[in-house]
Design an enzyme around this catalytic site. Structure first.
Site, PDB file in Angstrom:
ATOM      1  CD  GLU A   3      -3.272  -0.829   1.889  1.00 32.79           C
ATOM      2  OE1 GLU A   3      -3.555   0.331   2.205  1.00 32.79           O
ATOM      3  OE2 GLU A   3      -3.965  -1.803   2.190  1.00 32.79           O
TER       4      GLU A   3
HETATM    5  C1  LIG Z   1       2.965  -9.400   0.530  1.00 31.58           C
HETATM    6  C2  LIG Z   1       2.505  -8.418  -0.476  1.00 31.58           C
HETATM    7  C3  LIG Z   1       1.152  -8.218  -0.690  1.00 31.58           C
HETATM    8  C4  LIG Z   1       0.719  -7.358  -1.693  1.00 31.58           C
HETATM    9  N1  LIG Z   1      -0.619  -7.291  -2.014  1.00 31.58           N
HETATM   10  C5  LIG Z   1      -0.983  -6.634  -3.140  1.00 31.58           C
HETATM   11  C6  LIG Z   1      -2.321  -6.714  -3.633  1.00 31.58           C
HETATM   12  O1  LIG Z   1      -3.194  -7.346  -3.033  1.00 31.58           O
HETATM   13  N2  LIG Z   1      -2.629  -6.083  -4.800  1.00 31.58           N
HETATM   14  C7  LIG Z   1      -1.708  -5.378  -5.498  1.00 31.58           C
HETATM   15  O2  LIG Z   1      -2.027  -4.858  -6.544  1.00 31.58           O
HETATM   16  N3  LIG Z   1      -0.430  -5.246  -5.052  1.00 31.58           N
HETATM   17  C8  LIG Z   1      -0.049  -5.867  -3.899  1.00 31.58           C
HETATM   18  N4  LIG Z   1       1.248  -5.778  -3.447  1.00 31.58           N
HETATM   19  C9  LIG Z   1       2.181  -4.948  -4.171  1.00 31.58           C
HETATM   20  C10 LIG Z   1       2.697  -3.781  -3.357  1.00 31.58           C
HETATM   21  O3  LIG Z   1       1.756  -2.772  -3.287  1.00 31.58           O
HETATM   22  C11 LIG Z   1       4.001  -3.378  -4.053  1.00 31.58           C
HETATM   23  O4  LIG Z   1       4.946  -4.335  -3.638  1.00 31.58           O
HETATM   24  C12 LIG Z   1       4.461  -2.034  -3.686  1.00 31.58           C
HETATM   25  O5  LIG Z   1       3.639  -1.103  -4.298  1.00 31.58           O
HETATM   26  C13 LIG Z   1       5.911  -1.774  -4.081  1.00 31.58           C
HETATM   27  O6  LIG Z   1       6.262  -2.250  -5.336  1.00 31.58           O
HETATM   28  P1  LIG Z   1       7.591  -3.136  -5.521  1.00 31.58           P
HETATM   29  O7  LIG Z   1       7.575  -4.190  -4.493  1.00 31.58           O
HETATM   30  O8  LIG Z   1       7.649  -3.543  -6.920  1.00 31.58           O
HETATM   31  O9  LIG Z   1       8.778  -2.162  -5.171  1.00 31.58           O
HETATM   32  P2  LIG Z   1       9.447  -1.082  -6.164  1.00 31.58           P
HETATM   33  O10 LIG Z   1       8.388  -0.247  -6.792  1.00 31.58           O
HETATM   34  O11 LIG Z   1      10.405  -1.775  -7.051  1.00 31.58           O
HETATM   35  O12 LIG Z   1      10.219  -0.166  -5.135  1.00 31.58           O
HETATM   36  C14 LIG Z   1      11.534  -0.447  -4.657  1.00 31.58           C
HETATM   37  C15 LIG Z   1      11.940   0.626  -3.665  1.00 31.58           C
HETATM   38  O13 LIG Z   1      12.035   1.885  -4.323  1.00 31.58           O
HETATM   39  C16 LIG Z   1      11.270   2.847  -3.627  1.00 31.58           C
HETATM   40  N5  LIG Z   1      10.699   3.763  -4.601  1.00 31.58           N
HETATM   41  C17 LIG Z   1      10.045   3.482  -5.740  1.00 31.58           C
HETATM   42  N6  LIG Z   1       9.688   4.597  -6.364  1.00 31.58           N
HETATM   43  C18 LIG Z   1      10.111   5.623  -5.606  1.00 31.58           C
HETATM   44  C19 LIG Z   1      10.068   7.043  -5.724  1.00 31.58           C
HETATM   45  N7  LIG Z   1       9.477   7.653  -6.748  1.00 31.58           N
HETATM   46  N8  LIG Z   1      10.640   7.780  -4.769  1.00 31.58           N
HETATM   47  C20 LIG Z   1      11.246   7.188  -3.703  1.00 31.58           C
HETATM   48  N9  LIG Z   1      11.320   5.869  -3.550  1.00 31.58           N
HETATM   49  C21 LIG Z   1      10.771   5.092  -4.486  1.00 31.58           C
HETATM   50  C22 LIG Z   1      10.196   2.069  -2.895  1.00 31.58           C
HETATM   51  O14 LIG Z   1       9.772   2.778  -1.748  1.00 31.58           O
HETATM   52  C23 LIG Z   1      10.947   0.806  -2.537  1.00 31.58           C
HETATM   53  O15 LIG Z   1      11.636   1.011  -1.343  1.00 31.58           O
HETATM   54  C24 LIG Z   1       1.674  -6.617  -2.431  1.00 31.58           C
HETATM   55  C25 LIG Z   1       3.038  -6.770  -2.161  1.00 31.58           C
HETATM   56  C26 LIG Z   1       3.451  -7.660  -1.217  1.00 31.58           C
HETATM   57  C27 LIG Z   1       4.921  -7.832  -1.012  1.00 31.58           C
END
Ligand SMILES: Cc1cc2nc3c(=O)[nH]c(=O)nc-3n(C[C@H](O)[C@H](O)[C@H](O)COP(=O)(O)OP(=O)(O)OC[C@H]3O[C@@H](n4cnc5c(N)ncnc54)[C@H](O)[C@@H]3O)c2cc1C
Length: 819
Positions: free
Chosen positions: A498
């Site tokens: 989230e």
């Molecule tokens: C257990 C689990 C349950 C989930 N459930 C759902 C679900 O039900 N439905 C759904 O759609 N998604 C779900 N998600 C997805 C979740 O919302 C995403 O994992 C999250 O949005 C982050 O994406 P990412 O993991 O690809 O990280 P990335 O986007 O690759 O981010 C990597 C890092 O970079 C940082 N970052 C990225 N962009 C920026 C920026 N512009 N400025 C500063 N920092 C930045 C992030 O904070 C993070 O620390 C789930 C994820 C997990 C792990």
């Protein structure tokens, strides 16, 4: 009157008008008055009058000011400020501001804070918390779910469905529970104290997902069909937005839907052909209906004349041809149902779009509108509930566990960590109560939800670390007897989902806060986008209001920085007064620094994440501190809770100050100048003292009314691990005088506080204990051992998956051979 005196008096009068935010006209009249006095004393002559006229007349003559000054400023503004993108516009439009707006504007009206109603549960909500919610906590065995089943057992799933746990947000007319946000928060807090799997599984359908989207945007047919089925658990929903290529940057999803003709139930219809690859989707492996976000295009213009329609949300039954679900991810050994969802050439009718074909392309807006509410409830509540339970458990454990002949919780070093847990538990409950009250009052608080999500999950992480340290090996060795390990493992899930926390802090809190909470910025942006005369009128009003506001905040920061913050208003004159007063000062500083940052950096402030993050910290800590003061007030200003209140406020305001100073230290010459204005005499907020830490730790150690309030609403029935700890704590405390009696009678001053069953036998032998007292000591020993012991396993019991099957088969083979 001397010239010097007149100059000082005039500056003071001007400063006074600015400090109290008087209008331009009133300030001008004040200045004219001072000049008249100057004339009377022969200080002001025609030259000064002319200068005053040159300054005041253009500003006060609206047509001139608008036509010349504001027009020029508007031209400059348009050059400096970047255009707002559609996605940003949606995010800005989709939400409201509440108390955080007051804090941002530099002069919080504390009466307003304390006039907000206290959150209360209805009788029905109370009955649910004391009935089904308590019951499901008894049914849940977290070790069984995390280690053995990799899921909740069937009877727990069924119980959740039967008692409508997945339907807390669904309206009664559709068979849901229609609970307040506050009640949802209390339910999640209780569940989170028992099992992360339980809390996540219940949290997700009640947060952003099909239920929420359907209620806001669904067509009547969609609502009538799905909502009753979601309410009674016939349908299990999930919402799939994230894909391998689009995580935080969710707007860039490569998943597609193409409007085309195809065959549906034997007929040719206009529908959508979907291709998608989603991951991390909570509940997806067991979901019967998928909420799916994808980019919709209409190359053959079957729906209208637009080819690219944009992000769209649809509901897809899981058994639709081409949809693949069922595989699972393993999120850090907390195996709630989560996995990928894929679809290849899935053809569905247009009325699968949530809200029907007219909502095609409006998916992003739907998501941001609904996201803020769920984000303010689910993860903050799960975090607060986790920390509340951990606070009690750690206190009890630290009293029961003895080393060096002392409860470890009496050692100063341990008390430092305990104080962090206790102070944060108080504060986290305060923040969740306050922010959910905001939702119940009709707010869509996107800034508050980002604040609550980021800070509550970070506090969970910090408190988990502390609790693990205090528990030592007891927290590390997993098994049915470990109530910490799985929660600790699962913390990064809360941090990441989230809105991953780094992004939330650096981009979202202040990014949204600056535009939403500032009294003039949004209006300036909107007015500058209008090219007609009305736009100039609006811009003129906003920009001059803004300039006056900035000057006022400058004067306020200067005056309060000189130490006058001590004389500002506070609704109470007790020991909490200084916090209100410090916040008056910090709030003025935030308002000024915001304008300075926006003025100096313009549109590039977006990219200066470290500055944006620290401004966001200032706003967040002001909000957290307000929520803490509000809780203290709402609970009748309980004197016994003061150590918790002082700890929470001192820690919060100290962190605010450090973030502010870090910002100033990293803002070049502007920062140095601002620091001289804001901190002419150095820091004002102090971190909690060692003495205060010790007082807070003592609240956690043994039963008392404050401790009870700290854990209010958590699952503490003796069947659960935390309830058992509480019972053992009471037994150990009751056992202590008996132990002393036996020790004295046996004349053994060095008798250690262990083997209490043997102590009981000795006491009986010496005739100093009754049978009841013997039984109490025996029970205390049994509890003590269960609390300090950890589990051990046969090797075969620990190997998992395929290897476990191989070992079992080999063992079965041996038995057959032997037979
Ligand atoms: C257990 C689990 C349950 C989930 N459930 C759902 C679900 O039900 N439905 C759904 O759609 N998604 C779900 N998600 C997805 C979740 O919302 C995403 O994992 C999250 O949005 C982050 O994406 P990412 O993991 O690809 O990280 P990335 O986007 O690759 O981010 C990597 C890092 O970079 C940082 N970052 C990225 N962009 C920026 C920026 N512009 N400025 C500063 N920092 C930045 C992030 O904070 C993070 O620390 C789930 C994820 C997990 C792990």
């Amino acid at each position: 009157m001397s010239i010097a005196l007149w100059v000082v008096a005039t500056l003071l009068v001007l400063g006074g008008f600015l400090y109290f935010r008087s209008s331009l006209l009133v300030t001008s009249i004040g200045l004219v008055g001072m000049f008249a006095i100057g004339s009377w004393f022969d200080i002001v002559g025609p030259v000064l009058w002319t200068l005053l006229a040159i300054v005041l007349i253009p500003f006060n003559l609206a047509p001139f000011r608008r036509g010349v000054l504001s027009k020029a400023l508007l031209g400059m503004y348009r050059k400096v400020m970047p255009e707002i993108s559609e996605t940003e516009k949606d995010a800005i439009d989709a939400g409201t501001t509440w108390w955080e707006g007051e804090l941002f504007r530099g002069a919080p009206a504390w009466k307003k804070l304390h006039s907000i109603q206290k959150p209360e549960l209805s009788d029905e909500e109370k009955a649910f918390l004391e009935g089904p919610c308590e019951e499901v906590c008894k049914l849940m065995n977290d070790w069984e779910a995390t280690h053995e089943l990799a899921d909740m057992p069937e009877h727990v799933w069924q119980y959740l469905k039967d008692h409508k746990f997945f339907a807390m947000i669904i309206k009664k007319e559709y068979g849901g529970l229609e609970f307040s946000a506050y009640a949802q928060s209390r339910v999640l807090q209780k569940l989170a104290g028992v099992s992360t799997i339980l809390a996540s599984t219940v949290g997700v359908p009640n947060s952003l997902g099909p239920g929420e989207l359907l209620q806001h945007y669904g067509t009547k047919e969609q609502k009538d069909y799905y909502l009753p089925r979601l309410a009674n658990g016939q349908e299990i929903p999930c919402f799939a937005l994230t894909s391998p290529e689009a995580g935080s940057d969710a707007g860039s999803i490569p998943d597609t839907g193409v409007v085309c003709k195809g065959e549906w139930e034997g007929k040719e219809i206009v529908g959508i052909r979907l291709n998608f690859n989603k991951r991390y989707i909570t509940l997806a492996p067991v979901a019967t209906v998928l909420g799916l976000a994808f980019k919709l295009s209409d190359p053959d213009k079957l729906l209208g004349d637009k080819e690219e329609l944009g992000i769209t949300a649809a509901l897809i039954p899981h058994d639709t041809k081409g949809v693949e679900t069922g595989r699972r991810h393993l999120p850090l050994n907390v195996p709630f149902q989560n996995g990928p969802v894929r679809g290849k050439d899935v053809f569905v009718p247009l009325d699968y779009i949530i809200g029907g074909p007219e909502m095609a392309g409006k998916g992003w807006r739907m998501l941001v509108e609904c996201l803020s509410v769920g984000r303010a409830i689910t993860l903050p509540s799960n975090s607060a509930g986790g920390v509340k339970s951990i606070a009690l458990a750690t206190g009890a454990y630290a009293y029961i566990r003895r080393q060096f002949r002392l409860p470890v919780g009496k050692m100063e070093g341990v008390q430092e960590a305990m104080a962090r847990i206790g102070g944060n538990a108080y504060l986290m409950d305060a923040v969740t109560s306050f922010s959910t009250k905001g939702i119940d009052l009709g707010e869509k608080p996107s800034v508050i939800s980002a604040i609550a999500k980021y800070h509550m999950t970070e506090k969970l992480r910090a408190c988990m670390d502390d609790a693990m340290d205090i528990h030592g090996g007891k927290g590390i060795c997993l098994g049915p007897n470990n109530y910490l390990g799985r929660g600790y493992q699962g913390v990064p899930v809360a941090i990441t989902v989230e809105g991953a926390n780094i992004l939330t802090r650096n981009l979202m809190i202040y990014g949204q806060g600056a535009i939403r909470c500032h009294p003039y910025v949004l209006e300036e942006m909107l007015a500058s986008a209008e090219t007609n005369k009305e736009g100039l009128v609006r811009f003129d009003k906003a920009i001059w209001g803004h300039i006056g506001f900035g000057m006022s905040n400058f004067v306020r920061s200067l005056v309060l920085g000189l130490g006058f913050w001590r004389f500002t208003s506070s609704p109470y004159s007790d020991s909490t007064a200084k916090y209100y007063k410090q916040m008056n000062r910090f709030s003025a500083n935030l308002a000024l620094l915001s304008d300075v940052a926006m003025g100096v950096l313009g549109g590039s402030l977006k990219r200066k994440q470290r500055i944006s993050a620290r401004l966001g910290d200032m706003l967040s800590y002001l909000f957290i501190a307000s929520a803490t003061l509000k809780r203290f007030e709402d609970e009748g200003r309980q004197k016994d809770d003061l150590p918790l209140v002082h700890w929470a406020l001192q820690d919060t305001l100290y962190k605010l100050q450090e973030s502010q100073l870090a910002l100033l230290d990293n803002f070049g010459a502007v920062g140095t100048t601002m620091k001289a204005i804001m901190y002419p005499f150095g820091r004002i907020a102090k971190r909690p003292s060692d003495r205060l830490d010790s007082k807070v730790a003592k609240i956690l150690l043994t039963p008392n009314a404050s401790r009870e309030r700290l854990g209010q609403g958590q699952f503490l029935a003796p069947e659960g691990q935390f309830g058992y700890l509480e019972q053992t704590l009471r037994d150990i405390i009751a056992a202590e005088p008996l132990f002393d009696r036996v020790r004295k009678a046996a004349n053994d001053r060095r008798m250690p506080f262990m083997f209490l069953d043997k102590v009981a036998a000795k006491g009986k032998e010496l005739g100093v204990l009754s049978d009841e007292e013997v039984a109490l000591l025996q029970r205390a020993e049994q509890g003590r051992l269960q609390v300090i012991n950890v589990d051990d396993f046969a090797h075969e019991d620990l190997i998992a998956g395929k290897h476990a099957r191989d070992v079992a088969l080999a063992a079965a083979g041996k038995q057959n051979n032997a037979a």
